[in-house]
Motif scaffolding. Structure first.
Motif, mmCIF file in Angstrom:
data_model
loop_
_atom_site.group_PDB
_atom_site.id
_atom_site.type_symbol
_atom_site.label_atom_id
_atom_site.label_comp_id
_atom_site.label_asym_id
_atom_site.label_seq_id
_atom_site.Cartn_x
_atom_site.Cartn_y
_atom_site.Cartn_z
ATOM 1 N N LEU A 9 -8.328 6.103 22.573
ATOM 2 C CA LEU A 9 -9.614 6.388 23.195
ATOM 3 C C LEU A 9 -9.553 6.400 24.706
ATOM 4 O O LEU A 9 -10.560 6.446 25.376
ATOM 5 C CB LEU A 9 -10.645 5.350 22.726
ATOM 6 C CG LEU A 9 -10.968 5.431 21.244
ATOM 7 C CD1 LEU A 9 -11.711 4.182 20.806
ATOM 8 C CD2 LEU A 9 -11.795 6.658 20.950
ATOM 9 N N GLN A 11 -9.125 7.911 28.196
ATOM 10 C CA GLN A 11 -9.320 9.247 28.729
ATOM 11 C C GLN A 11 -8.435 9.476 29.938
ATOM 12 O O GLN A 11 -8.013 8.548 30.610
ATOM 13 C CB GLN A 11 -10.790 9.424 29.100
ATOM 14 C CG GLN A 11 -11.699 9.256 27.889
ATOM 15 C CD GLN A 11 -13.147 9.290 28.262
ATOM 16 O OE1 GLN A 11 -13.505 9.780 29.318
ATOM 17 N NE2 GLN A 11 -13.987 8.757 27.411
ATOM 18 N N TYR A 114 -13.110 12.405 20.719
ATOM 19 C CA TYR A 114 -13.476 12.617 22.119
ATOM 20 C C TYR A 114 -12.581 13.647 22.787
ATOM 21 O O TYR A 114 -13.004 14.386 23.669
ATOM 22 C CB TYR A 114 -13.423 11.301 22.913
ATOM 23 C CG TYR A 114 -12.057 10.951 23.442
ATOM 24 C CD1 TYR A 114 -11.622 11.445 24.678
ATOM 25 C CD2 TYR A 114 -11.183 10.161 22.704
ATOM 26 C CE1 TYR A 114 -10.354 11.146 25.158
ATOM 27 C CE2 TYR A 114 -9.924 9.861 23.181
ATOM 28 C CZ TYR A 114 -9.518 10.354 24.410
ATOM 29 O OH TYR A 114 -8.249 10.067 24.865
ATOM 30 N N SER A 117 -13.711 17.416 22.501
ATOM 31 C CA SER A 117 -14.678 17.911 23.487
ATOM 32 C C SER A 117 -14.006 18.168 24.827
ATOM 33 O O SER A 117 -14.331 19.134 25.526
ATOM 34 C CB SER A 117 -15.832 16.929 23.643
ATOM 35 O OG SER A 117 -15.372 15.642 24.008
ATOM 36 N N GLN A 118 -13.043 17.329 25.175
ATOM 37 C CA GLN A 118 -12.335 17.525 26.438
ATOM 38 C C GLN A 118 -11.496 18.803 26.395
ATOM 39 O O GLN A 118 -11.488 19.599 27.347
ATOM 40 C CB GLN A 118 -11.438 16.315 26.708
ATOM 41 C CG GLN A 118 -10.814 16.305 28.096
ATOM 42 C CD GLN A 118 -10.199 14.953 28.433
ATOM 43 O OE1 GLN A 118 -10.714 13.920 28.033
ATOM 44 N NE2 GLN A 118 -9.103 14.964 29.151
ATOM 45 N N HIS A 148 -19.052 15.665 19.070
ATOM 46 C CA HIS A 148 -17.917 16.205 19.819
ATOM 47 C C HIS A 148 -17.654 17.672 19.482
ATOM 48 O O HIS A 148 -17.027 18.390 20.254
ATOM 49 C CB HIS A 148 -16.654 15.374 19.554
ATOM 50 C CG HIS A 148 -16.153 15.460 18.147
ATOM 51 N ND1 HIS A 148 -16.610 14.634 17.148
ATOM 52 C CD2 HIS A 148 -15.243 16.280 17.561
ATOM 53 C CE1 HIS A 148 -16.004 14.943 16.011
ATOM 54 N NE2 HIS A 148 -15.181 15.940 16.237
ATOM 55 N N ASN A 217 -21.252 3.432 25.686
ATOM 56 C CA ASN A 217 -20.964 4.431 26.704
ATOM 57 C C ASN A 217 -21.845 4.272 27.945
ATOM 58 O O ASN A 217 -22.078 5.230 28.678
ATOM 59 C CB ASN A 217 -21.142 5.828 26.106
ATOM 60 C CG ASN A 217 -20.284 6.028 24.876
ATOM 61 O OD1 ASN A 217 -19.062 6.007 24.955
ATOM 62 N ND2 ASN A 217 -20.911 6.203 23.727
ATOM 63 N N TRP A 287 -14.804 6.083 14.821
ATOM 64 C CA TRP A 287 -14.174 7.277 15.363
ATOM 65 C C TRP A 287 -13.479 8.071 14.267
ATOM 66 O O TRP A 287 -13.312 7.585 13.142
ATOM 67 C CB TRP A 287 -13.164 6.925 16.463
ATOM 68 C CG TRP A 287 -12.467 5.605 16.292
ATOM 69 C CD1 TRP A 287 -12.854 4.400 16.816
ATOM 70 C CD2 TRP A 287 -11.277 5.347 15.551
ATOM 71 N NE1 TRP A 287 -11.974 3.415 16.443
ATOM 72 C CE2 TRP A 287 -10.984 3.956 15.673
ATOM 73 C CE3 TRP A 287 -10.417 6.136 14.806
ATOM 74 C CZ2 TRP A 287 -9.886 3.355 15.064
ATOM 75 C CZ3 TRP A 287 -9.313 5.535 14.191
ATOM 76 C CH2 TRP A 287 -9.068 4.155 14.331
ATOM 77 N N ARG A 358 -20.144 5.709 18.865
ATOM 78 C CA ARG A 358 -18.894 6.430 19.095
ATOM 79 C C ARG A 358 -18.596 6.443 20.579
ATOM 80 O O ARG A 358 -19.472 6.749 21.389
ATOM 81 C CB ARG A 358 -18.995 7.877 18.579
ATOM 82 C CG ARG A 358 -19.005 7.968 17.068
ATOM 83 C CD ARG A 358 -19.120 9.402 16.586
ATOM 84 N NE ARG A 358 -19.058 9.457 15.138
ATOM 85 C CZ ARG A 358 -17.926 9.576 14.440
ATOM 86 N NH1 ARG A 358 -16.775 9.679 15.085
ATOM 87 N NH2 ARG A 358 -17.950 9.598 13.131
ATOM 88 N N THR A 360 -17.478 7.958 23.815
ATOM 89 C CA THR A 360 -17.476 9.345 24.252
ATOM 90 C C THR A 360 -16.905 9.474 25.661
ATOM 91 O O THR A 360 -16.700 8.485 26.368
ATOM 92 C CB THR A 360 -18.903 9.921 24.226
ATOM 93 O OG1 THR A 360 -19.741 9.152 25.095
ATOM 94 C CG2 THR A 360 -19.479 9.884 22.817
ATOM 95 N N LYS A 361 -16.697 10.704 26.042
ATOM 96 C CA LYS A 361 -16.151 11.019 27.357
ATOM 97 C C LYS A 361 -17.123 10.579 28.447
ATOM 98 O O LYS A 361 -18.326 10.822 28.370
ATOM 99 C CB LYS A 361 -15.911 12.531 27.443
ATOM 100 C CG LYS A 361 -15.418 13.025 28.782
ATOM 101 C CD LYS A 361 -15.288 14.547 28.759
ATOM 102 C CE LYS A 361 -14.898 15.099 30.111
ATOM 103 N NZ LYS A 361 -14.832 16.574 30.101
#
Length: 382
Positions: A9, A11, A114, A117-118, A148, A217, A287, A358, A360-361
């Motif tokens: 997870l 980033q 995640y 989506s990136q 996502h 988040n 996740w 969840r 997330t970014k």
């Protein structure tokens, strides 16, 4: 083979700023140090950008790409040879695809939710052709509308994972008495416990945020600081921040309780009945692992054939057995082994899911806030 979720997870923005400091802290003993990547997981492997259609190269977590029974079954069914390379971090995979400029040679990847989506934002994924995926109907519909990738345009969720509490039953009963049911247990019994938390700032700070009724988040510095202060209360009970090195000490009773990722914890509990894994009643992080086709994939047809193949109920059940994760395949649930099926924490109930979050970014500015409080927490600074 157990998959480390240590970087699952994390980033890119966080990793860029924190790797150097994490390496220094690892030398001080507060962090676990992950074992070196095996040959199968080496990011230095080069695959041909131009290929015939009789070979399919996969890039993913080890239990997805090294399961020989599943790979050989696909070859027998389609005539396509499968070659799998493993990575231990989404960021390794992302960097390889970015630098290859669409010529990585891989036609299948396994990004976490995640990361989808990136990668979508970076235009690194190929839209799926649903006409070539008749087995998509086997996936529970609620997993096809996750934030996502709503509508499963670029990815199919294949495995379900959680973060929870692994504990030594005998040690907990003899010293504390009652067994854990939620995260608040850590604070209630902090003077009796010897525990580890995972080496992941988003998970650890997120858990504390969650117990304070904030979002995993959160971008609010005041809320993140509140979570930091709450975690400081646990420091006397924390042996270290370890994502991987807790298994043997927990099994022996040297550790009583560990924050753990479900695949690792459930795998250990299947081997050792004195170890249990529970999902906190007050919710936790949840996740999914997904399967996708990268931009520039040389074997699009073979990639769709592979995705359709792993969505067969019997194949999805084999994969779930191998990685001890829950499955998104509604028809596979009855086919997984009885010992795995009997573990209640394998898949959270709808009641627990409603309380879960969840990860997330987040933007780089928010990640820097997490990084700052994480460093203060793990170095004991006030």
């Amino acid at each position: 083979m157990l998959i480390s979720r240590r970087k699952f997870l994390r980033q890119t923005a966080y990793a860029t700023s924190a790797i150097a400091s994490a390496s220094t802290l690892a030398a001080c003993g507060i962090f676990d140090q992950s074992p070196p990547t095996s040959d199968a997981g080496s990011e230095d492997v080069t695959r041909p950008a131009t290929q015939d259609k009789k070979t399919l190269y996969l890039y993913g977590w080890a239990t997805y790409v090294n399961n020989q029974e599943v790979l050989e079954g696909f070859t027998k069914e389609t005539g396509i040879k499968v070659v799998g390379d493993a990575y231990d971090a989404n960021e390794v995979m992302l960097a390889k695809l970015e630098t290859s400029n669409g010529r990585s040679g891989y036609s299948i990847i396994y990004p976490s939710d995640y990361m989808v989506s990136q990668m979508r934002d970076k235009k690194l994924l190929t839209p799926l052709n649903k006409k070539l995926l008749p087995n998509l109907t086997n996936i529970a519909t609620n997993y096809l509308e996750l934030p996502h990738d709503r509508g499963a345009v670029f990815s199919i969720p294949v495995s379900l994972g959680t973060t929870g509490i692994a504990y030594n039953v005998e040690a907990v009963k003899s010293i504390v008495g009652e067994e854990p049911t939620d995260w608040s247990y850590l604070w209630q019994h902090k003077n009796k416990l010897r525990i580890t938390l995972v080496n992941d700032p988003r998970e650890v700070i997120g858990m504390a945020l969650h117990t304070l009724s904030y979002s995993y988040n959160s971008k609010e510095e005041s809320q993140i600081e509140h979570a930091f202060q709450k975690l400081r209360e646990l420091m006397p009970a924390i042996a270290n921040f370890s994502t991987d090195a807790w298994r043997d000490p927990l099994a022996s009773g040297d550790l009583m309780m560990c924050m753990a990722f479900s695949g690792d914890a459930i795998s250990l509990s299947r081997q050792n009945p004195n170890v249990k894994y529970v999902l906190p009643n007050n919710g936790t992080s949840i996740w999914t692992d997904t399967i996708a086709i990268p931009r520039g994939a040389p074997n699009i047809e073979g990639a769709h054939a592979w995705i359709n193949y792993v969505m067969k109920p019997e194949i999805a059940a084999k994969i779930s057995d191998a990685n001890s994760f829950g499955t998104t395949n509604k028809l596979a649930k009855s086919l997984i082994p009885d010992d795995l099926k009997a573990i209640k924490a394998l898949e959270p109930s709808e009641t627990i899911i409603a309380k879960c979050d969840r990860i997330t970014k987040l933007d780089p500015e928010a990640l820097q806030i997490y990084d700052g409080f994480w460093t203060r927490l793990t170095t004991g600074l006030g």
